[in-house]
Design an enzyme around this catalytic site. Structure first.
Site, short mmCIF file in Angstrom:
data_model
loop_
_atom_site.label_atom_id
_atom_site.label_comp_id
_atom_site.label_asym_id
_atom_site.label_seq_id
_atom_site.Cartn_x
_atom_site.Cartn_y
_atom_site.Cartn_z
N ARG A 181 -79.80 77.82 -77.35
CA ARG A 181 -80.69 78.93 -76.94
C ARG A 181 -81.29 79.50 -78.22
O ARG A 181 -80.57 80.04 -79.08
CB ARG A 181 -79.91 80.01 -76.19
CG ARG A 181 -80.77 81.20 -75.77
CD ARG A 181 -79.90 82.25 -75.08
NE ARG A 181 -80.65 83.47 -74.80
CZ ARG A 181 -81.29 83.72 -73.66
NH1 ARG A 181 -81.29 82.83 -72.69
NH2 ARG A 181 -81.93 84.87 -73.48
N HIS A 202 -87.63 77.32 -70.20
CA HIS A 202 -86.35 77.89 -69.78
C HIS A 202 -85.87 77.14 -68.53
O HIS A 202 -85.77 77.72 -67.44
CB HIS A 202 -86.51 79.38 -69.49
CG HIS A 202 -85.24 80.17 -69.56
ND1 HIS A 202 -83.99 79.58 -69.67
CD2 HIS A 202 -85.01 81.52 -69.50
CE1 HIS A 202 -83.06 80.51 -69.69
NE2 HIS A 202 -83.65 81.69 -69.59
N GLN A 250 -82.94 78.47 -66.22
CA GLN A 250 -83.35 79.61 -65.40
C GLN A 250 -84.10 79.12 -64.17
O GLN A 250 -83.86 79.59 -63.05
CB GLN A 250 -84.24 80.56 -66.20
CG GLN A 250 -84.77 81.74 -65.40
CD GLN A 250 -83.67 82.69 -64.96
OE1 GLN A 250 -82.87 83.13 -65.78
NE2 GLN A 250 -83.62 83.01 -63.68
N ASP A 261 -91.42 89.04 -64.82
CA ASP A 261 -90.57 89.01 -66.02
C ASP A 261 -91.02 90.15 -66.93
O ASP A 261 -92.04 90.80 -66.69
CB ASP A 261 -90.71 87.65 -66.72
CG ASP A 261 -89.67 87.42 -67.80
OD1 ASP A 261 -88.73 88.22 -67.93
OD2 ASP A 261 -89.80 86.42 -68.54
N CYS A 268 -85.91 87.25 -63.67
CA CYS A 268 -84.90 86.49 -64.40
C CYS A 268 -83.90 87.38 -65.14
O CYS A 268 -82.83 86.91 -65.52
CB CYS A 268 -85.56 85.52 -65.37
SG CYS A 268 -86.65 86.33 -66.57
N ARG A 282 -77.41 80.99 -61.84
CA ARG A 282 -77.52 80.38 -63.16
C ARG A 282 -76.23 79.61 -63.49
O ARG A 282 -76.26 78.50 -64.03
CB ARG A 282 -77.73 81.45 -64.24
CG ARG A 282 -79.07 82.14 -64.26
CD ARG A 282 -80.20 81.24 -64.73
NE ARG A 282 -79.92 80.57 -65.99
CZ ARG A 282 -79.95 81.14 -67.20
NH1 ARG A 282 -80.25 82.42 -67.33
NH2 ARG A 282 -79.70 80.42 -68.28
#
Length: 322
Positions: free
Chosen positions: A108, A135, A138, A231, A273, A301
């Site tokens: 990440r 991502h 996600q 987001d 998210c 997730r």
């Protein structure tokens, strides 16, 4: 399908077919049901997983850690100060060292190129826990959440509202177009996704039966939507130098109760998210409403990340690990 995915990295869902994505979601559902029933098969018993974090995280770190422990693996957290990644030691050399010691690597961080180099040189599966461009873990959790609510992905209408060129928007655009969804990104023209990505995803949608639409009018974008997704307006790593102009630019794209009603569907759900800036990109009454699936997404997730690890590095049933 297990044999096809064994040894694969997840750098972007571009690299996965619709069939492979749906398999991962089916596996995630199975693992979720087993966890709820207290059944842990320890598919990753004896495995060691490196968790590299250039950027901090709540959901990604916790999801990978719990998924590892549930399946019998050992997670080793490696923060920014624990490695010389790309500084005193090249990414290539770090990858080759970690690949000799670990069975899989989560990354990440900032550059998509870094996760690609880790995958190229480590010799073990590498999973993208977030980069500036993508991502995918996600997006998998989001697909699972949508499928749980509506019983399907094909034909579901999703309107993403806000910053249309960030990593989550990119990942969802790829995931939705791969799985036959009708996906709209609604943003100011200056924050539209890259045209090259849009063109690529239009081709994916042509194969899957989905559609891709880019708009700038929120009311038009959400009409008939099953899902409204947003987001943060300022992504991680952008905080320095981003001015109030960004907020002013995106204010018309705030998700409000009025915008939720503009879908014309009382069953429309809200997704984010996380982390969310309450009363910025989404109003509190929407975030806390019965239409909000944000914490289902957060939980999923973990289940989808577990599925990815099990599918790509699970211990064969006949193999004994000492």
């Amino acid at each position: 399908m297990e044999n096809v995915l064994k040894g694969r990295s997840l750098l972007t869902l571009r690299d996965f077919s619709q069939e492979e994505i749906l398999y991962l979601l089916t596996l995630a559902k199975d693992l979720k049901q087993k966890k709820k029933a207290g059944i842990f098969e320890k598919n990753l018993l004896g495995r060691n997983i490196a968790l590299i974090f250039e950027k901090p995280s709540t959901r990604t770190r916790c999801a990978f850690t719990v998924a590892c422990v549930d399946e019998g693996a050992h997670p080793e957290y490696l923060g920014q100060n624990d490695l010389q990644l790309g500084h005193k030691e090249s990414v290539e050399d770090t990858a080759r060292v970690l690949g000799r010691m670990f069975d899989g690597i989560e990354f990440r961080g900032y550059k998509q190129h870094t996760v690609e180099v880790l995958a190229k040189y480590s010799g073990v599966p590498v999973w993208n826990g977030l980069t500036d461009d993508d991502h995918p873990t996600q997006a998998l959790g989001d697909l699972m959440t949508i499928d749980e609510r509506f019983g399907q992905l094909n034909g579901i209408r999703v309107a993403y509202i806000g910053d249309g060129r960030n990593n989550v928007a990119n990942a969802l655009l790829i995931a939705a177009s791969k799985t036959g969804m009708d996906f709209t990104i609604c943003a100011p023209p200056s924050l539209f996704p890259k045209q090259t990505l849009v063109k690529e995803c239009c081709a994916f949608a042509g194969d899957s039966g989905g559609t891709v639409t880019i708009l700038s009018d929120p009311k038009e974008a959400v009409r008939g939507a099953d899902v409204i997704y947003t987001d943060v307006w300022v992504s991680m790593g952008e905080e320095t130098g981003v001015t109030s102009e960004r907020v002013a630019l995106l204010e018309p794209y705030r998700v409000t109760s009025e915008l939720m009603s503009a879908t014309g569907k009382p069953e429309t759900v809200f997704m984010h998210c996380l982390p969310a800036v309450h009363d910025m990109e989404v109003m509190e009454e929407v975030f806390e409403s019965s239409a909000s699936l944000v914490f289902d997404e957060a939980e999923n997730r973990m289940h989808t990340i577990k599925a990815v690890m099990v599918a790509t590095i699970a211990v064969p049933a006949h193999k004994t690990i000492f």
